[in-house]
Design a protein around this motif. Structure first.
Motif, PDB file in Angstrom:
ATOM      1  N   GLY A  19      42.265  69.306  33.575  1.00 11.35           N
ATOM      2  CA  GLY A  19      41.815  69.754  34.887  1.00 11.35           C
ATOM      3  C   GLY A  19      40.428  70.360  34.821  1.00 11.35           C
ATOM      4  N   ASP A  20      40.164  71.156  33.785  1.00 11.25           N
ATOM      5  CA  ASP A  20      38.837  71.741  33.626  1.00 11.25           C
ATOM      6  C   ASP A  20      37.794  70.654  33.387  1.00 11.25           C
ATOM      7  N   ARG A  21      38.169  69.641  32.624  1.00 10.96           N
ATOM      8  CA  ARG A  21      37.226  68.559  32.356  1.00 10.96           C
ATOM      9  C   ARG A  21      36.893  67.801  33.626  1.00 10.96           C
ATOM     10  N   LEU A  22      37.895  67.559  34.456  1.00 13.57           N
ATOM     11  CA  LEU A  22      37.646  66.864  35.715  1.00 13.57           C
ATOM     12  C   LEU A  22      36.738  67.699  36.610  1.00 13.57           C
ATOM     13  N   ARG A  23      36.957  68.991  36.636  1.00 13.09           N
ATOM     14  CA  ARG A  23      36.106  69.858  37.447  1.00 13.09           C
ATOM     15  C   ARG A  23      34.653  69.776  36.964  1.00 13.09           C
ATOM     16  N   ARG A  24      34.462  69.808  35.649  1.00 13.21           N
ATOM     17  CA  ARG A  24      33.108  69.704  35.103  1.00 13.21           C
ATOM     18  C   ARG A  24      32.496  68.344  35.428  1.00 13.21           C
ATOM     19  N   ASP A  25      33.313  67.291  35.362  1.00 14.94           N
ATOM     20  CA  ASP A  25      32.817  65.945  35.676  1.00 14.94           C
ATOM     21  C   ASP A  25      32.384  65.847  37.141  1.00 14.94           C
ATOM     22  N   LEU A  26      33.132  66.481  38.015  1.00 13.52           N
ATOM     23  CA  LEU A  26      32.785  66.453  39.439  1.00 13.52           C
ATOM     24  C   LEU A  26      31.470  67.188  39.689  1.00 13.52           C
ATOM     25  N   ILE A  27      31.299  68.329  39.047  1.00 13.42           N
ATOM     26  CA  ILE A  27      30.053  69.081  39.197  1.00 13.42           C
ATOM     27  C   ILE A  27      28.882  68.268  38.663  1.00 13.42           C
ATOM     28  N   ALA A  28      29.076  67.634  37.499  1.00 11.54           N
ATOM     29  CA  ALA A  28      28.008  66.832  36.906  1.00 11.54           C
ATOM     30  C   ALA A  28      27.662  65.631  37.791  1.00 11.54           C
ATOM     31  N   ALA A  29      28.667  65.015  38.385  1.00  3.79           N
ATOM     32  CA  ALA A  29      28.421  63.858  39.248  1.00  3.79           C
ATOM     33  C   ALA A  29      27.669  64.265  40.507  1.00  3.79           C
ATOM     34  N   ALA A  30      28.068  65.372  41.105  1.00  3.65           N
ATOM     35  CA  ALA A  30      27.355  65.855  42.297  1.00  3.65           C
ATOM     36  C   ALA A  30      25.918  66.203  41.958  1.00  3.65           C
ATOM     37  N   ASN A  31      25.729  66.845  40.814  1.00  2.00           N
ATOM     38  CA  ASN A  31      24.379  67.200  40.383  1.00  2.00           C
ATOM     39  C   ASN A  31      23.529  65.949  40.182  1.00  2.00           C
ATOM     40  N   VAL A  52      32.563  59.551  39.539  1.00  2.00           N
ATOM     41  CA  VAL A  52      33.435  59.958  38.433  1.00  2.00           C
ATOM     42  C   VAL A  52      34.435  58.860  38.096  1.00  2.00           C
ATOM     43  N   GLY A  53      34.841  58.089  39.125  1.00  2.00           N
ATOM     44  CA  GLY A  53      35.818  57.035  38.928  1.00  2.00           C
ATOM     45  C   GLY A  53      37.232  57.478  39.210  1.00  2.00           C
ATOM     46  N   ILE A  54      37.395  58.303  40.248  1.00  2.00           N
ATOM     47  CA  ILE A  54      38.718  58.789  40.627  1.00  2.00           C
ATOM     48  C   ILE A  54      38.911  58.580  42.123  1.00  2.00           C
ATOM     49  N   ALA A  55      40.144  58.757  42.569  1.00  2.00           N
ATOM     50  CA  ALA A  55      40.430  58.689  43.997  1.00  2.00           C
ATOM     51  C   ALA A  55      39.800  59.896  44.695  1.00  2.00           C
ATOM     52  N   ALA A  56      39.314  59.684  45.905  1.00  2.00           N
ATOM     53  CA  ALA A  56      38.647  60.761  46.642  1.00  2.00           C
ATOM     54  C   ALA A  56      39.557  61.969  46.826  1.00  2.00           C
ATOM     55  N   LEU A  61      41.687  68.700  44.488  1.00  2.00           N
ATOM     56  CA  LEU A  61      42.425  69.518  43.535  1.00  2.00           C
ATOM     57  C   LEU A  61      41.564  70.655  43.011  1.00  2.00           C
ATOM     58  N   HIS A  62      40.242  70.479  43.091  1.00  2.00           N
ATOM     59  CA  HIS A  62      39.320  71.475  42.540  1.00  2.00           C
ATOM     60  C   HIS A  62      38.369  72.055  43.575  1.00  2.00           C
ATOM     61  N   PHE A  63      38.043  71.284  44.602  1.00  2.00           N
ATOM     62  CA  PHE A  63      37.088  71.739  45.604  1.00  2.00           C
ATOM     63  C   PHE A  63      37.622  71.422  46.992  1.00  2.00           C
ATOM     64  N   PRO A  64      37.904  72.446  47.791  1.00  2.00           N
ATOM     65  CA  PRO A  64      38.489  72.207  49.111  1.00  2.00           C
ATOM     66  C   PRO A  64      37.537  71.542  50.093  1.00  2.00           C
TER      67      PRO A  64
END
Length: 214
Positions: A19-31, A52-56, A61-64
């Motif tokens: 879960g932490d890795r996915l959160r970091r991946d989402l932040i990196a992708a947005a950046n 990131v390659g995940i369902a929207a 799960l990490h960002f409302p």
């Protein structure tokens, strides 16, 4: 061949740390999207999920909302900037020297982290009302601003500040430094003096006494 569905399965938070890795991946992708010039208005959680390659729906799960993700992106960058500024202040005792050190540290940060600087200060922000009010303590840049205000307040107390309102002086210093950096980037062939001389000139306009050269 790896499909989006396969990539999404690898990001399913079903293992410790996933879960932490996915959160970091989402932040990196947005950046990454912001660094490529996507504005706050045009950035979408769907685009971030696709990067990131995940369902929207997994983003939630990490960002409302998008604002929460944007704040997380900026939080990472401003923490680095604030650390640079604090380290610069700690190297000097005199307020005038601290102010000069802060100005140089800000510009070094821009040169050493150009993508981060682009995201922090050049990506167009949203012109619409955010979905929720952002509290003062949520604002990622606040610690960095407070460092500069603290130093300028010390200059005011020492009687060497030309602008005696620390908030106004902070904005003027920031605007001047950013303006110089932006102009040098936009017009690199202009006959610019060394950037260190320009920074010193900007700091000098804020003080009644010169700061020492490092």
């Amino acid at each position: 061949m790896t499909t989006p569905a396969n990539r999404a399965s690898r990001h399913t938070p079903n293992r410790r740390g996933e879960g932490d890795r996915l959160r970091r991946d989402l932040i990196a992708a947005a950046n990454k999207l912001l660094a490529q010039g996507v504005s706050h208005e045009k950035l979408s959680l769907r685009a971030v999920a696709r990067e990131v390659g995940i369902a929207a729906t997994s983003v939630y799960l990490h960002f409302p909302d998008k604002m929460s993700l944007l704040l997380a992106v900026y939080q990472e960058h401003f923490e680095v900037l604030a650390r640079h500024l604090e380290e610069a202040v700690a190297e000097h005792a005199a307020p005038a020297d601290q102010l000069r050190a802060i100005a140089h540290a800000y510009c070094r940060f821009a040169g050493e982290h150009p993508d981060a600087y682009q995201v922090m200060f050049n990506v167009p922000g949203s012109t619409t009302r955010p979905p929720r009010a952002i509290g003062e303590e949520e604002r990622p840049g606040l610690p960095a601003v407070r460092i500069v205000q603290r130093v300028i307040s010390a200059c005011v107390d020492a009687g060497i500040a030309r602008i005696t309102d620390p908030w106004t002086a902070t904005l003027c210093l920031w605007g001047a430094l950013h303006g110089v950096l932006s102009l040098r980037t936009a017009r690199p062939t202009a006959p610019w003096p060394p950037v260190e001389d320009l920074i010193d000139a900007i700091v000098a306009t804020h003080l009644t006494t010169p700061a020492a050269r490092q």
